[in-house]
Design an enzyme around this catalytic site. Sequence first.
Site, PDB file in Angstrom:
ATOM      1  N   ASP A 118      67.408  58.785  59.996  1.00  0.00           N
ATOM      2  CA  ASP A 118      66.292  59.716  59.794  1.00  0.00           C
ATOM      3  C   ASP A 118      66.658  60.889  58.891  1.00  0.00           C
ATOM      4  O   ASP A 118      65.777  61.515  58.294  1.00  0.00           O
ATOM      5  CB  ASP A 118      65.803  60.259  61.142  1.00  0.00           C
ATOM      6  CG  ASP A 118      65.279  59.170  62.044  1.00  0.00           C
ATOM      7  OD1 ASP A 118      64.545  58.318  61.552  1.00  0.00           O
ATOM      8  OD2 ASP A 118      65.617  59.178  63.245  1.00  0.00           O
ATOM      9  N   HIS A 128      73.025  60.007  67.490  1.00  0.00           N
ATOM     10  CA  HIS A 128      72.439  58.699  67.809  1.00  0.00           C
ATOM     11  C   HIS A 128      73.091  58.184  69.077  1.00  0.00           C
ATOM     12  O   HIS A 128      74.278  58.405  69.306  1.00  0.00           O
ATOM     13  CB  HIS A 128      72.678  57.720  66.645  1.00  0.00           C
ATOM     14  CG  HIS A 128      71.810  56.507  66.700  1.00  0.00           C
ATOM     15  ND1 HIS A 128      72.074  55.438  67.534  1.00  0.00           N
ATOM     16  CD2 HIS A 128      70.681  56.200  66.019  1.00  0.00           C
ATOM     17  CE1 HIS A 128      71.139  54.519  67.359  1.00  0.00           C
ATOM     18  NE2 HIS A 128      70.280  54.942  66.451  1.00  0.00           N
TER      19      HIS A 128
END
Length: 370
Positions: free
Chosen positions: A307, A253
């Site tokens: 996710d 991320h």
Amino acid sequence: MELRKGLEDIAIKETSITFIDGELGRLYYRGYSIFDLASFSNFEEVAYLIWYGKLPTRHELDDFKSRLAEERSISDEIASLVKRTAKTANPMDVLRTSVSMMGLEDKDDGELITKSMKITAKIPTIISSIQRTRANLDVIEPDPSLSHSENFLYMLHGSKPSRERSRMLDVGLMLHIDHEMNASTMACLVVASTLSDIYSSIVAGISALKGPLHGGANSEALRQFMEIGSQENVEKYVLNRLSSGQRLMGFGHRIYKSLDPRAKIIKDYLSKVSKDEETQRLFDIATKVEEIGIRILGKRGIYPNVDFYSGLLFHFLGFDLDLFPTIFASARVIGWSAHVDEYLKDNKLIRPKAIYVGDLGKKYVPIDER
């Protein structure tokens, strides 16, 4: 002039909506820890918090829930659009066009948040209609007596969900409501800064979220677990993927350099619920991928993001894989509209610069001489 590709670390506004501490893996909505909200709150209460800046009283929350429930039905025109396109079109395209039609139909000169509530209330009706139409099932009308998440699953399956399942969707939606200045939120603000309408802004957000680098990663992570097949295959799969220069889906991320708190929350919920055999198998694979992935990538600050487990959660609740980005959008509408509302209070047209690297002073050659 400094070139900052992707506008990385460029701040375009001040906000009191969301705070992220990427180093320590912390996330706050309006000053409240995401861990506390996921433990004690619910979707409607967090939506109220994001839009109005405070936790509601019981009376305010009851009134807010009623207002949302009243707006769940979609027009005959939107229902017809879904019926005609559900089996052949990308679900995000159907959702994007449906929101455009909402804008055409909305003639009221209402407040931005009121219009945002209408969009938020109707999107689950559209999503469930897509899935049921594709399965040749009758579309289920919304039930105003149910909560947002209960009604969502009721419209999807045709029966009222268990408390455990509706709670899981509540948490999944809460964790996707906002995440500061990501690509889709930026897209919404660019449109809003021109003083366009909220429907156009949300359409821009949906369009940005459709891209696989933003809204499609959770379904790709789930496909990865399905491809691995069993826990015994995990280590070989991960090592082969990383050694060939491929990404481990659901890892990494731009902001978080530690475990994404949203991933931790979803994993904890999935570990405690009663799962069917397939979900348990996929969950066991996912935890093994996480373990090996962190062992290899954690030293570089690359950890699972939201996710990684959210696709498994949505799959467990019975959503089709290609509908996952639409579920993401159904929650993120709240964050998008809250940021638009906040930005417009001190609006400035968003107009970045580009650094020119081409030639200058070229001689024009008439077309017959080229």
